[in-house]
Design a protein around this motif. Sequence first.
Motif, mmCIF file in Angstrom:
data_model
loop_
_atom_site.group_PDB
_atom_site.id
_atom_site.type_symbol
_atom_site.label_atom_id
_atom_site.label_comp_id
_atom_site.label_asym_id
_atom_site.label_seq_id
_atom_site.Cartn_x
_atom_site.Cartn_y
_atom_site.Cartn_z
ATOM 1 N N HIS A 160 0.946 -1.186 0.146
ATOM 2 C CA HIS A 160 -0.088 0.037 -0.076
ATOM 3 C C HIS A 160 0.777 1.381 -0.031
ATOM 4 C CE1 HIS A 160 -3.120 2.985 1.100
ATOM 5 N NE2 HIS A 160 -3.882 2.093 0.793
ATOM 6 N N PRO A 161 0.689 2.211 -0.815
ATOM 7 C CA PRO A 161 1.448 3.317 -1.029
ATOM 8 C C PRO A 161 1.637 4.243 0.114
ATOM 9 C CG PRO A 161 -0.647 3.638 -2.390
ATOM 10 C CD PRO A 161 -0.387 2.172 -1.765
ATOM 11 N N GLN A 162 0.713 4.121 0.974
ATOM 12 C CA GLN A 162 0.594 5.194 2.260
ATOM 13 C C GLN A 162 1.351 4.352 3.381
ATOM 14 O OE1 GLN A 162 -3.063 6.625 2.590
ATOM 15 N NE2 GLN A 162 -2.957 7.984 0.880
ATOM 16 N N SER A 163 1.857 3.204 3.356
ATOM 17 C CA SER A 163 2.200 2.359 4.701
ATOM 18 C C SER A 163 3.837 2.843 4.839
ATOM 19 C CB SER A 163 2.557 1.043 4.129
ATOM 20 O OG SER A 163 3.101 0.299 5.187
ATOM 21 N N TRP A 164 3.722 3.105 6.218
ATOM 22 C CA TRP A 164 4.983 3.463 6.972
ATOM 23 C C TRP A 164 6.045 2.575 6.436
ATOM 24 C CZ3 TRP A 164 6.471 8.194 8.404
ATOM 25 C CH2 TRP A 164 5.458 9.010 8.767
ATOM 26 N N THR B 114 9.013 3.557 4.248
ATOM 27 C CA THR B 114 10.132 4.516 4.663
ATOM 28 C C THR B 114 10.929 3.568 5.392
ATOM 29 O OG1 THR B 114 8.392 6.206 5.097
ATOM 30 C CG2 THR B 114 10.426 6.383 6.202
#
Length: 231
Positions: free
Chosen positions: A200-204, A207
């Motif tokens: 998922h592109p918004q997963s931490w 980073t």
Amino acid sequence: MTPEIKAILVHLLTATGAVFAMLAMLAAVEAKWSLMFLWLVVAFVVDGADGPLARRYHVKRYAPQFDGVLLDLIIDYLTYVFIPAYALFKSGLLPGWTGWCAIIVITYASAVYFADTRMKTRDNSFWGFPGCWNMLVLVLFALKPEFWMTLGIVVLLAAAMFLPLKFIHPIRTARWRAVSLPVAVLWTGFAAWAAWVDFHPQSWAHTGLLATSIYLALAGIAQQIIYGADG
């Protein structure tokens, strides 16, 4: 339990990597990339555990009939090279001729590198990029950079396999191990997390993957600069 049985059990643990490789390949054929990477992460954990266990239980002394190094290399080629290269090609991250270029370069260069008897340094690090394509491809799936950047990274690391650059082994390289080993554990956790949430592109996790990957890729080169080639 006798020392011989303990040593054989370590070899049998190593051999489970072949099973996980097959499960990963079956998932890849069906384009179930997240499931494929989850199986590769499991294989990665086994690969990290069996080495210390082999040294602890002296497998060369008590189970010499099995060549643990050869067994490990066979499984590593499947899980570190062959399956990730297939995923990179079939996923469309590198379209057209770039995908063909990548799989040929990755599989060919890695086969040569794995057979090179000079791949280890005195401090159990690696000379040249150690063919950890499973780690790279997982990060590429998570971050999805432009195809030209992906191709550039693949070509650069393939060339780095044969350059006099040092890359650490997070477990066996003693220098900075107090940092490197936890970073490797964190990378494994972030990798499993990223695959579990289907990248998922918004997963931490992305980073964390990027930060830990940068450390693992550059720590050996930093040691080489600070302490010299033999440091």
